[in-house]
Scaffold this active site. Sequence first.
Site, PDB file in Angstrom:
ATOM      1  N   ASN A   7       0.872  -1.169   0.000  1.00  0.00           N
ATOM      2  CA  ASN A   7       0.000   0.000   0.000  1.00  0.00           C
ATOM      3  C   ASN A   7       0.910   1.220   0.000  1.00  0.00           C
ATOM      4  OD1 ASN A   7      -1.413   2.326   0.859  1.00  0.00           O
ATOM      5  ND2 ASN A   7      -3.056   1.074   1.703  1.00  0.00           N
ATOM      6  N   GLU A  34      -3.928   1.796  -2.979  1.00  0.00           N
ATOM      7  CA  GLU A  34      -4.000   3.243  -2.705  1.00  0.00           C
ATOM      8  C   GLU A  34      -3.079   4.033  -3.631  1.00  0.00           C
ATOM      9  OE1 GLU A  34      -5.452   5.366   0.806  1.00  0.00           O
ATOM     10  OE2 GLU A  34      -4.404   3.820   1.936  1.00  0.00           O
ATOM     11  N   ASP A 143      -3.907  -4.787   1.171  1.00  0.00           N
ATOM     12  CA  ASP A 143      -4.156  -4.162   2.462  1.00  0.00           C
ATOM     13  C   ASP A 143      -5.552  -4.578   2.887  1.00  0.00           C
ATOM     14  OD1 ASP A 143      -4.748  -2.600   4.616  1.00  0.00           O
ATOM     15  OD2 ASP A 143      -4.446  -0.677   3.601  1.00  0.00           O
ATOM     16  N   ASN A 145      -6.832  -4.283   5.970  1.00  0.00           N
ATOM     17  CA  ASN A 145      -7.358  -3.442   7.047  1.00  0.00           C
ATOM     18  C   ASN A 145      -7.977  -4.257   8.172  1.00  0.00           C
ATOM     19  OD1 ASN A 145      -6.779  -0.606   6.811  1.00  0.00           O
ATOM     20  ND2 ASN A 145      -8.012  -0.568   4.944  1.00  0.00           N
ATOM     21  N   ASP A 214      -1.324  -6.054   6.059  1.00  0.00           N
ATOM     22  CA  ASP A 214      -1.000  -6.302   4.647  1.00  0.00           C
ATOM     23  C   ASP A 214      -0.627  -7.770   4.522  1.00  0.00           C
ATOM     24  OD1 ASP A 214      -0.848  -3.397   3.384  1.00  0.00           O
ATOM     25  OD2 ASP A 214      -0.005  -3.328   5.418  1.00  0.00           O
ATOM     26  N   ASP A 243       2.996   4.825   4.901  1.00  0.00           N
ATOM     27  CA  ASP A 243       2.804   4.313   6.265  1.00  0.00           C
ATOM     28  C   ASP A 243       2.743   2.774   6.283  1.00  0.00           C
ATOM     29  OD1 ASP A 243       0.391   4.708   4.918  1.00  0.00           O
ATOM     30  OD2 ASP A 243      -0.698   5.416   6.674  1.00  0.00           O
ATOM     31  N   HIS A 244       2.740   2.148   5.109  1.00  0.00           N
ATOM     32  CA  HIS A 244       2.807   0.686   5.000  1.00  0.00           C
ATOM     33  C   HIS A 244       4.170   0.265   4.448  1.00  0.00           C
ATOM     34  CE1 HIS A 244      -1.685  -0.087   5.181  1.00  0.00           C
ATOM     35  NE2 HIS A 244      -1.661   1.211   4.903  1.00  0.00           N
TER      36      HIS A 244
END
Length: 254
Positions: A7, A34, A143, A145, A214, A243-244
């Site tokens: 991501n 994303e 991802d 989530n 992930d 951030d991933h």
Amino acid sequence: MKIVTWNVNSLTARLARVTEWLREHEPDIVLLQETKQTDAKFPFGEFEQLGYQSVHYGQGQWNGVAILSKIGIDDVVRGFGDGDPEARVMSATCGGIRVYTCYVPNGRSLDDPHYDYKIKWLNTLGEVISRRDPEQPLIVGGDFNVAPTDLDCYDPSVFEGATHVSQPERDALHSLERAGLRDLTRALHPGEPCFSWWDYRNGAFHRGWGLRIDLLFVDALLFERATASYVDRDARKGEKPSDHAPVVAEFSSN
DNA sequence: ATGTCACAGTCCCTGTGA
């Protein structure tokens, strides 16, 4: 063979980090989430220079998924075919393997309509995967989530009453395992957290405040060929990181 | 336990989403 899911939190903002990573690690198949771009903005040319064919299912400001491959891309399917306007899933066949890139809805909070959308979305994914061709190797990455168990969360007490750890989300995610897939990173590392995401705020990365959301799910054919799976934490360091972090799987060639 | 990042529009700040 090496497959990665990442991501990137805007491919526009992350392109230099992504191409640098691809040059260093040379994966055969890349699953991105994303991208936050329209198809017109997607950098097909940059990826072609690195030896990749690519397909993108973009939306613009939000969402957006892509598949890059050095070993061909055929039979591309965008979305679930259920009229979902959000660009969150795409599949294709790369070198004989059926490949899914997934960006599961965040959910926002347990009482938000987006949470119900998330549960339905995961159940639809499970149904689609359960109808797969059992003769064809399959990998479903992205991802999700959802932190599948408490081991996948740095402090479950912080997440009480929050998304990503609730039982309905975990049950819905398990539809992939009920369809015969294995969570590869966890299967190869049963006791390690293997976090893949850290909030930008509060110095979360350096404090170890992460989640493993992930994931790479594989069928039995690919599981037999799996030789490694790991998170590249180095990609979370330095200037302008996502951030991933990327999550990698490696397979023997037959 | 919210100290950041990215986006678009209201356009050099603010609201939204993550």
